[in-house]
Design a protein around this motif. Sequence first.
Motif, PDB file in Angstrom:
ATOM      1  N   ILE A 370      68.662  36.002 -16.366  1.00 40.05           N
ATOM      2  CA  ILE A 370      67.811  34.799 -16.490  1.00 40.05           C
ATOM      3  C   ILE A 370      68.222  33.980 -17.697  1.00 40.05           C
ATOM      4  O   ILE A 370      68.252  32.737 -17.666  1.00 40.05           O
ATOM      5  N   LYS A 374      69.612  30.280 -17.665  1.00 40.59           N
ATOM      6  CA  LYS A 374      68.989  29.227 -18.469  1.00 40.59           C
ATOM      7  C   LYS A 374      70.046  28.435 -19.239  1.00 40.59           C
ATOM      8  O   LYS A 374      69.989  27.200 -19.328  1.00 40.59           O
ATOM      9  N   ASP A 378      70.924  24.512 -18.866  1.00 37.88           N
ATOM     10  CA  ASP A 378      70.932  23.545 -19.965  1.00 37.88           C
ATOM     11  C   ASP A 378      72.212  22.718 -19.978  1.00 37.88           C
ATOM     12  O   ASP A 378      72.222  21.493 -20.183  1.00 37.88           O
TER      13      ASP A 378
END
Length: 410
Positions: A370, A374, A378
């Motif tokens: 995760i 992430k 981004d």
Amino acid sequence: MDAFLTDLQTGDPLALGIAAAAAVAVLLVLLMVLAIRRAGRSARVTEDLARHLSRLGQDVQQLGQGQTQLAGSLQTVSETASHAQMQVLQTMESRLAEVQRQMADRLADSQLKQARSMSDMQEKMGEVLNGQATKTASSLTQLQERLATIDKAQENITKLSGDVLSLQDILSNKQTRGAFGEIQLTDIVGKALPSDSYTLQATLSNGKRADCLIHLPNPPGPIAIDSKFPLEAYEALRRAETQEQATRAAQALRLAVRKHIRDIAERYIIEGETAEGAIMFLPSEAVYAELHANFPDTVREGFAARVWIVSPTTCMATLNTMRAILKDARMREQAGAIRKELSLLYTDVDRLGTRVENLDRHFGQASKDIAEIKISADKAGRRAKRLDNFDFEELAESAEPRVLELKDGH
């Protein structure tokens, strides 16, 4: 003359007056005679006497004047006293009138207060009477209810008397008395022990049948309980009026109990099959108390024969002890199963720990994935922002040139 003397003796006033006058006349005559005799001697004294009489006259005159003055003073005092008396009477009359007026006022106030008090008392008496009437009615209602309760209790007593007579009829017969003891024993055992821990009317290997056989674990093993009721000997002991009758009844009771002890020991104590002792159940607390109070030798004989005598109360206590023994034995029987279940429980707990570790490892890997996702999101967001601002030059500089190879046929 005789009549005059008779009047004197009877106390006639006229006769007494004449006698007194005669006596006075005789006395005057005597005095005149004496005066004449002394006249000569008293001539010298007469002058002195005249002077004294003159002086006495002056004193009498002065005394008369003093009496006149005294009479005037007395009249003045009398007038003053009369005037003062009149004033006192007037004052007393006025004060008496004032007192009468005050008494009349106070009497009127007292009558008014008394009338009010009587009115209040009548009201209170009315309230009290009403309350008493209510209480009396309630008491009468309660009394009727209690009388009805008493009538019902009387009916119950009458019924109970009939039941007592029926019980006496039952106890007078040996067979029915034995059935009574067995029923009481069955009720006590059923309340104290689980149904699978005893057998009623159990037949032993010698063919004898015990009223109840308690299945205790070895040791001590199954123990038999038999009901006995030596009522005839006990009743004879209670009805004994002389010492000889009491001695015979006591001997009869002792023999009856000894026979019961011997029979129970011979019939229900079997080596290898039952426990080393048995229980004799007496369905009467009175007989049990009589044995322990006045026949301790018989009780000791029961101990020696390993026959324990119990009453309904002590039988319940004994059975509660047996229930604890049965519970402990069953727990020992289930000890292996409990250990096996505990082993399985340990295996399950260990397997659960392994699976929790695996799950924790998976959660760690998922968390790492995760976090990487992430980061990629981004970066993609920043690139999308650059495209939105048309910053192609910066994008071209930062992007590495990629050459797409075209395969044949594509």
